[in-house]
Design an enzyme around this catalytic site. Structure first.
Site, PDB file in Angstrom:
ATOM      1  CE  LYS A  57      -4.420  -1.350   0.314  1.00 55.93           C
ATOM      2  NZ  LYS A  57      -5.494  -0.873  -0.590  1.00 55.93           N
ATOM      3  CB  SER A  82      -9.303  -2.582   7.309  1.00 58.15           C
ATOM      4  OG  SER A  82      -8.424  -3.153   6.354  1.00 58.15           O
ATOM      5  CD  GLU A 208     -13.178 -11.329  -4.874  1.00 52.41           C
ATOM      6  OE1 GLU A 208     -13.525 -10.182  -4.547  1.00 52.41           O
ATOM      7  OE2 GLU A 208     -13.908 -12.093  -5.533  1.00 52.41           O
ATOM      8  N   GLY A 212     -15.787 -13.181   0.752  1.00 52.33           N
ATOM      9  CA  GLY A 212     -15.706 -11.848   0.165  1.00 52.33           C
ATOM     10  C   GLY A 212     -15.538 -11.902  -1.340  1.00 52.33           C
ATOM     11  CG  ASP A 214     -16.341  -7.662  -3.368  1.00 48.73           C
ATOM     12  OD1 ASP A 214     -15.688  -8.408  -2.608  1.00 48.73           O
ATOM     13  OD2 ASP A 214     -15.883  -6.588  -3.809  1.00 48.73           O
ATOM     14  CB  SER A 308      -0.710  -8.011  -0.840  1.00 51.68           C
ATOM     15  OG  SER A 308      -1.547  -8.711   0.062  1.00 51.68           O
TER      16      SER A 308
END
Length: 325
Positions: A57, A82, A208, A212, A214, A308
Site C-alpha cells: 500500500k 482497515s 478472493e 468476500g 464481490d 501483498s
C-alpha cells in the site's frame, strides 16, 4: 474509429516507479524448490511483506500524496482503511511533511492501528458493519479541508500499486500467470496494467476469500455487485463491493477470479512461515493458498505471486497458525 485511453496505463505505472525510486523498497522475489515441487511449476513470489509499512500500500499512497500541490499538503491528508492503507498514508504524510487523519473500523487489528498512530496519524473510528467509511471520510475531509487519498479509487494509487508487478516481471521476465489478492481491486488493476502492457499473453488471476467474493460475482454479472460485509480472517479483503474505477479496469484486464477459504489461508500462512521463513498476514497469503490448493487450476511453467503484506501481530499470527485452529 476512435479509441479510449484507459484511466491507468503502463506509462503511468512507469512514472510511479520513477517517483518511488529511493523511497519505496525494491522488494525481493523469493524462490523455493520445495514449493515448485509441490505445485509443479516455477513460482516467483514478490514479497511485499518487506515493503515499507509491511505492505504494498505504501507504493500507491506515496505516489498519490507526492503529487498533491503545496497548498493541499499544507492542509493535510485524509484516508479510510482497515489498516495497511492507513499506515501507508500516515507514513507518506510524514515523509512529505504533512499530517494525516485516518478513518478506521473499530475492530481494526490493534497492531495496525498502533502502527498508524506511530507514524503520527490521527485515528477516527466507525462501525464497519453499520457505518459507511467513505461517507465518514468524505465528510471529515470536507469539514477540515483535507485532501482525501482513497485506498484504490484513484489513478495515481492504482499506478503506484502496479509498480510491484512491474518490478516482478522486470526481474523474472515474462510470466505465464500472475496471482494477486483482490480487495478493492487497486493492486490487481495496477498489476494487470503493468504486466499485460509488457506481456499481453500473461494471464492475471485474482484471489478472493470465499466470504468476500464481490469482485468474482461482479465479473460474472458484468456489473458491480454488493454483498454483506464479509466476515473473514482476510481483513484487508473484507469489502462489500469493488471500486468503480478499479472494476472498469479489471473487467477488461482480468482472466478470472478464484476463491480460497479461511482454513486454506491459515494453511498457506503456516507453510510460508515453516517452509519459506516469512510472515504473511491473511490477505497477503491468499495467492499462496490458491497455488497450494490447486484452486488456480492447471499451472503453466512460470507463475508469479504478489504476497501483498505481512502486518499481523504475534498473538493473532500464532493463533491462526496453530494446528487445528
Amino acid at each position: 474509429m476512435t479509441t479510449t485511453t484507459p484511466p491507468v496505463t503502463l506509462d503511468d505505472v512507469r512514472s510511479a516507479a520513477a517517483r518511488l525510486k529511493g523511497v519505496a523498497h525494491h522488494t525481493p522475489v523469493l524462490r523455493s524448490r520445495t514449493l515448485d515441487a509441490l505445485v509443479g511449476a516455477d513460482a516467483h513470489l514478490k514479497c511485499e511483506n518487506f515493503q515499507r509499512v509491511g505492505a504494498f500500500k505504501f507504493r500507491g499512497a506515496y505516489n498519490a500524496a507526492s503529487r498533491l500541490t503545496p497548498d493541499q499538503l499544507s492542509r493535510g491528508i485524509a484516508a479510510y482503511s482497515s489498516g495497511n492503507h492507513a499506515q501507508a498514508v500516515a507514513l507518506a504524510a510524514r515523509e512529505l511533511g504533512t499530517t494525516a487523519v485516518i478513518v478506521m473500523p473499530e475492530d481494526a487489528p490493534p497492531s495496525k492501528r498502533a502502527a498508524t498512530e506511530g507514524y503520527g496519524a490521527e485515528i477516527v473510528t466507525y462501525d464497519r458493519y453499520s457505518g459507511d467509511r467513505v461517507a465518514v471520510a468524505e465528510a471529515l475531509a470536507a469539514e477540515r479541508r483535507l485532501t482525501l487519498v482513497p485506498p484504490y479509487e484513484h489513478p495515481h494509487v492504482i499506478a503506484g500499486q502496479g509498480t510491484a508487478a512491474l518490478e516482478l516481471v522486470e526481474y523474472t521476465g515474462e510470466l505465464d500467470v500472475l496471482l494477486t489478492p483482490v480487495g478493492g481491486g487497486g493492486l490487481i488493476a495496477g498489476s494487470a496494467t503493468a504486466v499485460k502492457g509488457l506481456h499481453p499473453a500473461t494471464r492475471v488471476i485474482g484471489v478472493e476469500p470465499e466470504a468476500g467474493d464481490d469482485t468474482k460475482r461482479s465479473l460474472e454479472t458484468g456489473r458491480r455487485v454488493s454483498i454483506p460485509v464479509p466476515r473473514t480472517i482476510a481483513d484487508g479483503q473484507a469489502l462489500h463491493t469493488p471500486g468503480e474505477l478499479t472494476f472498469s479496469l479489471n473487467r477488461r484486464l482480468l482472466d478470472g477470479i478464484v476463491l480460497v477459504g479461511d482454513d486454506e489461508i491459515k494453511d498457506a500462512m503456516r507453510f510460508a512461515f515453516e517452509r519459506l521463513k516469512i510472515v504473511l498476514e491473511p490477505s497477503g497469503a491468499t495467492p499462496l493458498a490458491a497455488l497450494l490448493t490447486g484452486r488456480a487450476g492447471p499451472l503453466p511453467p512460470r507463475v508469479g505471486l504478489i504476497l501483498s503484506g505481512g502486518n499481523i501481530d504475534a498473538e493473532r499470527f500464532a493463533r491462526l497458525c496453530a494446528p487445528g485452529d
